[in-house]
Scaffold this motif. Structure first.
Motif, mmCIF file in Angstrom:
data_model
loop_
_atom_site.group_PDB
_atom_site.id
_atom_site.type_symbol
_atom_site.label_atom_id
_atom_site.label_comp_id
_atom_site.label_asym_id
_atom_site.label_seq_id
_atom_site.Cartn_x
_atom_site.Cartn_y
_atom_site.Cartn_z
ATOM 1 N N THR A 44 86.267 26.817 4.059
ATOM 2 C CA THR A 44 85.078 27.413 4.669
ATOM 3 C C THR A 44 85.458 28.260 5.891
ATOM 4 N N ASP A 157 80.811 30.088 -1.120
ATOM 5 C CA ASP A 157 81.465 28.860 -0.670
ATOM 6 C C ASP A 157 80.879 27.680 -1.438
ATOM 7 N N GLU A 158 81.686 27.027 -2.212
ATOM 8 C CA GLU A 158 81.270 25.872 -3.021
ATOM 9 C C GLU A 158 79.967 26.141 -3.790
HETATM 10 MG MG LIG Z 1 83.931 23.829 3.070
#
Ligand SMILES: [Mg+2]
Ligand SMILES: Nc1ncnc2c1ncn2[C@@H]1O[C@H](COP(=O)(O)OP(=O)(O)O)[C@@H](O)[C@H]1O
Length: 302
Positions: A44, A157-158
């Motif tokens: 991240t 992100d994810e």
């Molecule tokens: Mg992360």
């Protein structure tokens, strides 16, 4: 394929602690690129630097030829991103949310809004309030928002966090479409190897802030390159010869491990013998699956 985003020695230190450590990466148009690593690996933080949410302590990101440090706006123009939970107004409809976001960029027309709504498959529900949306629908609205200004790079992100298997599959299909049909560079992060294997063309493995390796999924899974163990009399000399052409993995007093395609092996043998090295044995090392490799790299297997 053209390189569209490049990380050059990207580093983040917070309170004296190095959280992202000297990352170098090149990502091309038209590929789905994965950042894979356990929680806390620095994914991240790396992404936040790539999208301009935080400043690197050292290093730079080049996007479509522009430096994030020197030409921030020109560089960031090329990026669409969903980092952490996309901010959405749940008391507004999906459409009203998109109108709101479209005001942040110049020249987004209604036609483009309809295009992205269709692309993420939200036509039927776009005029409902966001609070009635499932998590998967919210993710898709986030994706629509990130795509509004036609970015060359999409960073998520994810993206599959909290999605059920059907949702994950849908997401995978969208991302594949965007990369392979629309030529966008799609960058996704995840801590789940099995997902990344299915979703990505290439994967970079991160651990403790460092890049441990970049692998083409095809190369690993379908076994294009593999490791070979060579027993040889003069390891130092062999290293010198091989380093010019191949990637030496490891070596000890009597052997070398290198990565090569099967068809390169005669060339390797020829090069070594020509220089007077005596080879005792060459054998393929059992190829670790990407999973084994990931676990090995991240210390999951002792
Ligand atoms: Mg992360
Ligand atoms: N703002 C911050 N201040 C202090 N530590 C941070 C901050 N942001 C992230 N970290 C730490 O940096 C490490 C990497 O975090 P992160 O980039 O979120 O990893 P990942 O996304 O791979 O799980 C973690 O140990 C986290 O606690």
């Amino acid at each position: 394929m053209k390189t569209i985003i490049e990380l050059r020695g990207l580093t983040k230190k917070i309170n004296g602690r190095t959280i992202v450590d000297d990352i170098h990466l090149s990502i091309k148009e038209g590929e789905v690129f994965g950042l894979l690593g356990p929680n806390g690996a620095g994914k991240t933080t790396t992404i936040r630097m790539m999208v301009g949410l935080i400043k690197p302590s050292q290093g730079d990101v080049q996007i479509a030829g522009y430096s994030v440090k020197k030409s921030f706006e020109k560089a960031i123009e090329n990026i669409g991103a969903v980092v952490e939970n996309p901010e959405m107004y749940s008391y507004l409809t999906g459409y009203e949310n998109l109108v709101h976001f479209s005001r942040m960029h110049k020249g987004i027309k209604k036609k483009r809004m309809l295009e992205v709504i269709q692309l993420v498959g939200l036509e039927e529900r776009i005029h409902d309030k966001v609070k009635t949306y499932s998590l998967g629908m919210r993710q898709r609205l986030g994706l629509a928002q990130a795509l509004l200004h036609k970015p060359k790079v999409l960073i998520l992100d994810e993206p599959t966090n909290g999605l059920d298997p059907a949702g994950i599959r849908e997401m995978r299909d969208y991302l594949n479409h965007l990369a392979h049909e629309e030529n966008i560079a799609v960058i996704v992060s995840s801590h789940l190897l099995s997902e990344m294997e299915k979703m990505c063309d290439r994967i970079a493995i991160m651990n403790k802030g460092c890049l441990v390796g970049v692998e083409s999924v095809e190369g690993i899974v379908r076994g294009k390159e593999q490791k070979w163990l060579i027993y040889i009399d003069d390891v130092k000399k062999a290293e010198r010869i091989l380093n010019e052409n191949t990637f030496i993995h490891t070596s000890d007093d009597s052997s070398i491990t290198l990565k090569a395609k099967r068809e390169d092996i005669p060339f390797v043998v020829h090069a070594l013998v020509n220089e007077g090295c005596n080879i005792y044995e060459i054998s393929p090392v059992k190829k670790a699956s990407l999973e084994e490799e990931f676990l090995m790299l991240t210390g999951g297997v002792q």
